[in-house]
Design an enzyme around this catalytic site. Structure first.
Site, short mmCIF file in Angstrom:
data_model
loop_
_atom_site.label_atom_id
_atom_site.label_comp_id
_atom_site.label_asym_id
_atom_site.label_seq_id
_atom_site.Cartn_x
_atom_site.Cartn_y
_atom_site.Cartn_z
N GLN A 84 0.85 -1.25 0.07
CA GLN A 84 -0.02 -0.09 0.14
C GLN A 84 0.87 1.37 -0.10
O GLN A 84 0.50 2.51 0.62
CB GLN A 84 -0.96 -0.05 1.19
CG GLN A 84 -2.10 -1.04 1.14
CD GLN A 84 -2.95 -0.63 -0.33
OE1 GLN A 84 -2.96 0.42 -0.63
NE2 GLN A 84 -3.50 -1.61 -0.81
N SER A 85 1.92 1.22 -0.46
CA SER A 85 3.17 2.30 -0.52
C SER A 85 2.43 3.33 -1.16
O SER A 85 2.47 3.40 -2.63
CB SER A 85 4.33 1.89 -0.83
OG SER A 85 5.14 2.81 -1.19
N ASN A 86 2.72 4.68 -1.08
CA ASN A 86 2.18 5.68 -1.87
C ASN A 86 3.39 6.00 -2.86
O ASN A 86 3.37 6.48 -3.81
CB ASN A 86 1.92 7.02 -0.98
CG ASN A 86 0.63 6.81 -0.06
OD1 ASN A 86 -0.48 6.39 -0.74
ND2 ASN A 86 0.58 6.94 1.10
#
Ligand SMILES: *Cc1c(COP(=O)(O)O)cnc(C)c1O
Length: 340
Positions: A84-86
């Site tokens: 879920q890394s931006n």
């Protein structure tokens, strides 16, 4: 100290940027939130609206990395973090506009659901390696290994550290200080505090270096969402110093300049606390604005906690930096499941 906005700029030499962001981002009054808390006056710097690849703070950092990658003739960006890394999503989008590919390392294993940032990564055509370990620090070594493999295969990789946290990326937030200085001067405001969520520490390091270089009146308070306060202080100090040296304007920092609070992490990185969920609901219901469960929700829970404890005074002026991350909301439907 002279009023902000009228001093000549100090002599600095900024490296090249490849423009991605739509700047300046708005600096808006959050009067509904402020009223709900019974004060203080709060402004929100809308870096969720950096306007590229779903926005957020990573875009300002990537402008510097992308310019350097292009100058090196790179054909693939390599980085890493979680599903879920931006940072991964924004890096992959940056790679695509520059005609490159993105190869990334994710901790853990393949998620069972295509949701949030992981879904966006798929749309961007990111090539993903999993470490099959929850240890997030393993990602750093694996980024180097993947870059080396690509090099051996005749590619020209450019590696970006986890979170984009290095002196070069932090310059995006040295520039942001200057951008805010002009906005604050136009509004005739002198905040006491800038509050933000801190992860890999590059954003806070850049803000701190910029605040020193441009002689800004405020303190920069980081609400850490993962690392201990001690580790953050070490990283922030180091990255801020390196960033200031990189632009030929070395700064002195004392321990009292580096403000980090760690009591809002809860059970761990990416795990939603009740206070975080409450902060997300409060800001949605007072400002019509969405925070994310991993960073900005905890950052806001920190701001609320500091106000309630009196460490931030009701007569002080606060700027909260909204660093983005909204796609992560869709991977946490449990936040919406409490019916209050
Ligand atoms: C990465 C990130 C942060 C933290 O920034 P660092 O520079 O890594 O400390 C905060 N908010 C969001 C939404 C992020 O994606």
């Amino acid at each position: 100290m002279p009023p902000t906005g009228i001093r000549p700029d100090p002599p600095i030499s900024m490296p090249a940027r490849h423009p991605l962001a739509i700047l300046p981002t708005p600096l808006v009054e959050a009067s509904g939130l402020s009223a709900a808390l019974g004060g203080p006056r709060i402004l929100i710097k809308r870096d969720d609206m950096t306007g590229f690849g779903f926005g957020g703070n990573k875009v300002r950092k990537l402008e510097f990395y992308l310019a350097e990658a292009l100058a090196h003739g790179a054909d693939v960006l390599v980085t890493g973090a979680g599903p879920q890394s931006n940072h991964i999503r924004a890096t992959a989008a940056a790679a695509r506009v520059a005609g490159m590919e993105a190869v990334v390392v994710m901790h853990g294993s393949m998620p069972t659901e295509l949701q949030g940032n992981f879904l966006l990564d798929r749309l961007l055509g990111v090539q993903t390696h999993f470490t099959d370990s929850p240890d997030r620090s393993l990602v750093d070594r694996k980024i180097e290994e993947v870059a080396e493999e690509l090099r051996r295969a005749g590619r020209r990789p450019y590696a970006i550290p986890r979170g984009g946290a290095s002196a070069l990326g932090a310059l995006g937030y040295v520039e942001c200080v200057r951008e805010m200085e002009a906005q604050l001067a136009a509004m005739n405001l002198r905040p006491e505090w800038i509050v933000l969520a801190t992860g890999s520490c590059g954003t806070q390091a850049g803000l701190l270096a910029g605040a020193k270089i441009y002689n800004m009146p405020y303190r920069v308070l980081g609400i850490t969402v993962s690392r201990s306060a001690d580790e953050c202080r070490e990283r922030i100090g180091r990255i801020a110093r390196e960033a200031s040296e990189l632009i030929g304007h070395p700064i002195e920092l004392s321990p009292k300049d580096i403000l980090v609070r760690e009591e809002y992490i809860g059970t761990g990185y990416g795990l939603v606390t009740p206070d975080c969920a409450e902060a997300i609901r409060l800001v949605a219901r007072t400002e019509g604005l969405f925070l994310d469960p991993t960073y900005t929700g905890k950052g806001m829970s920190g701001l609320i906690g500091e106000i309630r404890s009196g460490r931030i005074g009701k007569d002080e002026l606060v700027v909260f930096l909204h660093t983005g991350g909204e796609p992560g909301l869709f991977a946490h439907p449990e936040i919406g499941s409490s019916h209050d």
